[in-house]
Design an enzyme around this catalytic site. Structure first.
Site, PDB file in Angstrom:
ATOM      1  CG  ASP A  24      39.246  46.007  36.023  1.00  0.00           C
ATOM      2  OD1 ASP A  24      40.029  45.969  36.982  1.00  0.00           O
ATOM      3  OD2 ASP A  24      39.579  45.827  34.833  1.00  0.00           O
TER       4      ASP A  24
HETATM    5  N1  URA Z   1      41.756  41.581  34.097  1.00  0.00           N
HETATM    6  C1  URA Z   1      41.210  42.791  33.879  1.00  0.00           C
HETATM    7  O1  URA Z   1      41.647  43.522  33.000  1.00  0.00           O
HETATM    8  N2  URA Z   1      40.191  43.155  34.664  1.00  0.00           N
HETATM    9  C2  URA Z   1      39.675  42.387  35.629  1.00  0.00           C
HETATM   10  O2  URA Z   1      38.729  42.779  36.300  1.00  0.00           O
HETATM   11  C3  URA Z   1      40.253  41.131  35.829  1.00  0.00           C
HETATM   12  C4  URA Z   1      41.312  40.750  35.049  1.00  0.00           C
END
Ligand code: URA
Length: 266
Positions: free
Chosen positions: A121
């Site tokens: 993310d």
């Molecule tokens: N889990 C999440 O919530 N975000 C990420 O970027 C990777 C795994």
């Protein structure tokens, strides 16, 4: 083409030379590895010194770990900073991982073929692998190979004693497809969970998962009542983020690439 190069193309390159060019060992030490039966070519242990191989096609292992022979293959570890998109370009001009490759002259030749192995993310920091090795990248992203991903999360509150068990037993989540909200659900299990640190009103926890679905760690921790304040991916398989600084890229070493190959059965 020089006479030597022409011979290498037609007859292959001596195994000890191939190993030393790949940075595994000096030629002398590579001969010792071969003599000790620690080197295999296309699945067969090779002990004789005269063996020639085609570096573009041979599959060579040392002590069971695959050796990268092709010098056009690139394997990089990035510490993705918070706020950066896991994309190679962004049509709205937002900061993205592709921007960080532009000033790396030595990888520019390969940059167009590089891709990021999965995504983090924008708000998540930490280890993102980049490669132009399609087969390895594909397998690392595919859930059936179950490559572990390790995350450290700063969460609100102190996790109750049963939180680890609930996460290991599994939490029902939808598949994270934003085009299909409320779509089918399935159980996500966490391989391991541990408390790393307790701070006033907050905790640091470490989770290891095989899953890669969207926002998976944030959604899991929400479900057990501990919203994530900060999330960092610290490892993919045996490749560790270590103390690499945010925004920095580094080439993976031979044993890291070998371990990734091994993890996905290549
Ligand atoms: N889990 C999440 O919530 N975000 C990420 O970027 C990777 C795994």
């Amino acid at each position: 083409m020089s006479e030597r190069k022409a011979r290498e193309v037609s007859e292959g390159v001596r195994l000890q030379k191939v190993l030393s060019q790949a940075g595994v060992a000096s030629r002398r030490a590579a001969e010792e590895l071969i003599a000790a039966g620690r080197v295999s070519v296309d699945g067969e242990t090779v002990r004789e010194m005269g063996r020639r191989v085609d570096p573009d096609t041979a599959i060579v292992h040392v002590d069971g770990a695959r050796v990268v022979l092709r010098d056009d293959q690139v394997y990089l570890a990035l510490n993705k900073p918070q706020g950066m998109l896991s994309t190679m370009s962004d049509d709205k001009g937002r900061p993205c991982v592709g921007d960080l490759l532009l000033d790396r002259v030595e990888i520019m030749n390969q940059a167009q073929r590089l891709f990021h192995v999965g995504r983090l993310d924008a708000d998540t920091e930490g280890l993102l692998l980049l490669t132009n090795d399609g087969e390895l990248g594909h397998r690392l992203m595919h859930p059936s190979y179950e490559v572990t991903k390790t995350y450290v999360a700063e969460i609100m509150g102190q996790p109750a004693r049963d939180v680890g068990k609930r996460l290991r037993d599994g939490i029902e989540l939808d598949d994270g497809d934003e085009r299909n909200p409320g779509g089918p659900t399935s159980t996500v299990t966490v391989h391991s969970f541990k408390l790393v640190d307790s701070l006033p009103g907050r905790s640091m926890v470490e989770l290891v998962l095989h899953e890669g679905r969207k926002h998976v760690v944030r959604r899991l921790l929400d479900e057990v009542g501990h919203p994530v304040q900060r999330l960092i991916r610290t490892a993919v398989g045996d490749v560790q983020l270590g103390n690499q600084r945010p925004g920095k890229l580094r080439p993976l070493n031979n044993s890291e690439v070998g371990a990734l190959y091994k993890a996905v059965g290549l």
